[in-house]
Design an enzyme around this catalytic site. Structure first.
Site, mmCIF file in Angstrom:
data_model
loop_
_atom_site.group_PDB
_atom_site.id
_atom_site.type_symbol
_atom_site.label_atom_id
_atom_site.label_comp_id
_atom_site.label_asym_id
_atom_site.label_seq_id
_atom_site.Cartn_x
_atom_site.Cartn_y
_atom_site.Cartn_z
ATOM 1 N N HIS A 190 0.881 -1.178 0.000
ATOM 2 C CA HIS A 190 0.000 0.000 0.000
ATOM 3 C C HIS A 190 0.916 1.225 0.000
ATOM 4 C CE1 HIS A 190 -2.803 2.952 1.746
ATOM 5 N NE2 HIS A 190 -3.792 2.133 1.441
ATOM 6 N N ASP A 234 3.044 -4.788 7.848
ATOM 7 C CA ASP A 234 1.828 -3.979 7.771
ATOM 8 C C ASP A 234 0.643 -4.945 7.872
ATOM 9 O OD1 ASP A 234 -0.401 -2.551 7.091
ATOM 10 O OD2 ASP A 234 0.354 -1.843 5.155
ATOM 11 N N GLN A 250 -4.731 -5.361 6.993
ATOM 12 C CA GLN A 250 -5.816 -6.232 6.533
ATOM 13 C C GLN A 250 -5.820 -7.561 7.285
ATOM 14 O OE1 GLN A 250 -8.177 -5.297 4.443
ATOM 15 N NE2 GLN A 250 -7.272 -3.383 3.730
ATOM 16 N N LYS A 260 -10.623 -0.309 10.190
ATOM 17 C CA LYS A 260 -10.863 -1.538 9.407
ATOM 18 C C LYS A 260 -11.134 -2.715 10.350
ATOM 19 C CE LYS A 260 -7.664 0.048 5.907
ATOM 20 N NZ LYS A 260 -8.243 0.466 4.644
ATOM 21 N N CYS A 281 -4.754 2.330 -3.765
ATOM 22 C CA CYS A 281 -3.508 2.832 -3.152
ATOM 23 C C CYS A 281 -2.351 1.857 -3.362
ATOM 24 C CB CYS A 281 -3.684 3.120 -1.660
ATOM 25 S SG CYS A 281 -4.828 4.454 -1.352
HETATM 26 C C1 LIG Z 1 -2.591 -2.866 3.671
HETATM 27 C C2 LIG Z 1 -2.889 -1.460 4.101
HETATM 28 N N1 LIG Z 1 -1.941 -0.747 4.704
HETATM 29 C C3 LIG Z 1 -2.169 0.507 5.119
HETATM 30 C C4 LIG Z 1 -3.374 1.117 4.922
HETATM 31 C C5 LIG Z 1 -3.592 2.511 5.410
HETATM 32 O O1 LIG Z 1 -4.595 2.567 6.383
HETATM 33 P P1 LIG Z 1 -5.014 3.983 6.961
HETATM 34 O O2 LIG Z 1 -5.490 4.780 5.793
HETATM 35 O O3 LIG Z 1 -6.098 3.690 7.943
HETATM 36 O O4 LIG Z 1 -3.807 4.564 7.587
HETATM 37 C C6 LIG Z 1 -4.389 0.422 4.270
HETATM 38 C C7 LIG Z 1 -5.691 1.055 3.963
HETATM 39 O O5 LIG Z 1 -6.324 0.745 2.982
HETATM 40 C C8 LIG Z 1 -4.151 -0.923 3.873
HETATM 41 O O6 LIG Z 1 -5.112 -1.656 3.294
#
Ligand SMILES: Cc1ncc(COP(=O)(O)O)c(C=O)c1O
Length: 406
Positions: free
Chosen positions: A122, A201, A204, A227, A364
Site C-alpha cells: 500500500h 503492515d 488487513q 478496518k 492505493c
Molecule cells: C494494507 C494497508 N496498509 C495501510 C493502509 C492505510 O490505512 P489507513 O489509511 O487507515 O492509515 C491500508 C488502507 O487501505 C491498507 O489496506
C-alpha cells in the site's frame, strides 16, 4: 456450515436499503462498518464519563484513564504482544509506519544502507520510506510479485545482503488479497542477519484471523482501527520493547515528557514517548469495544466463516462471463476483478444502483497495478457481516453491467 451466523444484525447501518435494494456492503477492506457495541461504548463515554485523561485528579478522569490504559493491555493480548508497553496509539496505520520511518529510520539508516519493500505494498508503506530516502540516501529494493499474485521468495533471498537494514512487508494485500508468508520472510531475514528489522503492515490481516506478534517475531506490526470494526482516527503500532527503546520521540508536546525546561527536556519511556498531545480518547474506547466484540466471537470462528464465504464468492464470481479475477491461491476475503468491455468506475456506479458497495480504482497500490499492466480493478471485499445474499446481489449486478455495456 449454515450460511450466516447473522453477525450482520449487530451492525445497524446494514439494516438500510441503498437505491431501493438491501445494502450489500462489500467494501470492508476500505473501512469496516461498526457494531452497535462500539457505537454504545463511545456514546457512553461522551454521555457519562468524558474528560481528559492521564492528568485529572477527579474521578471521571481517573476512571477514563484506567479505561484507556485497559484498552492498551487488551490490544497487547489481542495480538500476542509480551507487554502493553509495546502498544503505541497512533492516528492510523499510515501514521504508525511514518512514525517508524521518522524515528527508527532517521536514527538507524544511513547513506549506502538498503531497505526491502515489496511490489504489493500500500502507498502507506512506500511513500514514508521514499520521503526519508530523499533526506538520507539509502536504497530501496523491491521484492517482485509473480503472475500468480505471490511474492517472489527466491528473489527476496537474493536481495538480502550485508547492507540490508529493514524489510517492510504487507501481511495481507489490500489490493489482491494475497496472504504473504510473513513467518518465512522474518525467518530468512533473521537467519541472514539478526540485526535486520522487520516491519509487517498487518492492516488487513488483523481483521481476518488471530495474530501473535511475539511468535511471529517481527519488530514492528501496524494496523488501523477503522478496518477492525472500530472508529476512525485511531491506529496501532506494535514495537518490540528493545526496538522502541532505541527510538527518539516522533512529535513533541504534552503527555510525552518527564521534565521540560529551557535547558533541555527529558522524555517518558515508550510507548508514552510517542504519544504527544491529547490522544483520541473516545476512539481508543471504541477500539477496545471492537476488540471485545471480535474476541467474544473468536478470531478462529471469524476466519472459518469468512473462508467458507470466500469459497462461495470465488465460485460465484468465476461463473460471471468476461470476468478476470486478480487473486490467486492463498487469498483472504478480497476479490479484485475486471470485466471485459467495462471500466472499473462504470462497474462501481452500476453496482451502486443495484445496492452493492464496492471499490474501484488502484486501491492505493499503483506499483502493483503497473505490475499487472492495468489501471485498476473493481474490488469486492468481505467482512464478518457479509453473507451469501451479498455475493448473489453482486453477481446479479455484474450481469446487469454486462447487459448494459455489451
Ligand atoms: C494494507 C494497508 N496498509 C495501510 C493502509 C492505510 O490505512 P489507513 O489509511 O487507515 O492509515 C491500508 C488502507 O487501505 C491498507 O489496506
Amino acid at each position: 456450515m449454515t450460511d450466516s451466523p447473522n453477525y450482520r444484525a449487530d451492525f445497524p447501518v446494514l439494516a438500510q436499503t441503498m437505491n431501493g435494494k438491501p445494502l450489500a456492503f462489500l467494501d470492508t477492506a476500505a473501512s469496516a462498518q461498526k457494531p452497535q457495541s462500539v457505537i454504545d461504548a463511545m456514546d457512553a463515554v461522551l454521555e457519562t464519563g468524558y474528560s481528559n485523561i492521564h492528568r485529572g485528579l477527579y474521578r471521571i478522569s481517573q476512571d477514563l484513564t484506567a479505561g484507556f490504559e485497559a484498552v492498551r493491555a487488551k490490544i497487547a493480548r489481542f495480538i500476542g504482544a509480551k507487554s502493553e508497553k509495546e502498544i503505541v496509539f497512533t492516528r492510523n496505520a499510515t501514521e504508525s509506519i511514518n512514525l517508524v520511518a521518522q524515528t527508527w529510520g532517521r536514527t538507524h539508516l544511513k547513506q549506502g544502507d538498503e531497505i526491502i519493500l515489496t511490489a504489493m505494498e500500500h502507498h502507506a508503506n512506500i511513500v514514508p520510506w521514499q520521503l526519508l530516502q530523499k533526506d538520507i540516501g539509502f536504497t530501496i529494493r523491491i521484492i517482485p510479485v509473480l503472475e500468480n499474485g505471490h511474492l517472489d521468495y527466491d528473489t527476496y533471498e537474493n536481495l538480502l545482503n550485508e547492507k540490508t537494514k529493514l524489510v517492510a512487508c504487507v501481511h495481507i494485500s489490500n489490493a489482491i488479497g494475497t496472504v504473504n508468508f510473513v513467518n518465512e520472510i522474518i525467518e530468512k531475514a533473521r537467519k541472514f542477519n539478526p540485526e535486520i528489522k522487520v516491519l509487517i503492515d498487518g492492516t488487513q490481516a488483523v481483521v481476518h484471523g488471530a495474530i501473535n506478534v511475539a511468535e511471529m517475531d517481527c519488530d514492528f506490526y501496524t494496523f488501523t482501527g477503522h478496518k477492525l470494526y472500530g472508529p476512525t482516527g485511531i491506529g496501532v503500532l506494535y514495537g518490540k520493547t528493545e526496538s522502541l527503546e532505541t527510538m527518539p520521540p516522533y512529535q513533541g508536546g504534552g503527555d510525552m515528557i518527564e521534565r521540560v525546561s529551557f535547558d533541555g527536556t527529558t522524555f517518558k519511556e515508550p510507548p508514552y514517548r510517542f504519544e504527544a498531545g491529547t490522544p483520541a480518547i473516545v476512539e481508543v474506547i471504541g477500539l477496545g469495544a471492537a476488540v471485545d466484540y471480535l474476541m467474544d466471537i473468536g478470531m478462529e470462528n471469524i476466519q472459518a466463516y469468512e473462508r467458507a464465504l470466500a469459497d462461495y464468492a470465488a465460485q460465484a464470481l468465476e461463473e460471471v462471463k468476461g470476468i478476470k479475477l486478480y487473486n490467486g491461491s492463498n487469498t483472504q476475503s478480497i476479490f479484485p476483478f475486471t470485466l471485459e468491455g467495462a471500466h472499473p468506475s462504470d462497474i462501481g456506479m452500476i453496482l451502486d444502483q443495484c445496492g452493492v458497495a464496492v471499490r474501484a480504482g488502484h486501491h492505493c497500490c499503483m506499483p502493483l497495478m503497473q505490475r499487472f499492466g492495468i489501471e485498476g480493478t473493481v474490488r469486492a471485499s468481505l467482512g464478518l457481516y457479509s453473507n451469501r445474499q451479498d455475493i448473489d446481489q453482486l453477481v446479479k449486478g455484474l450481469r446487469k453491467v454486462k447487459d448494459m455495456l455489451d
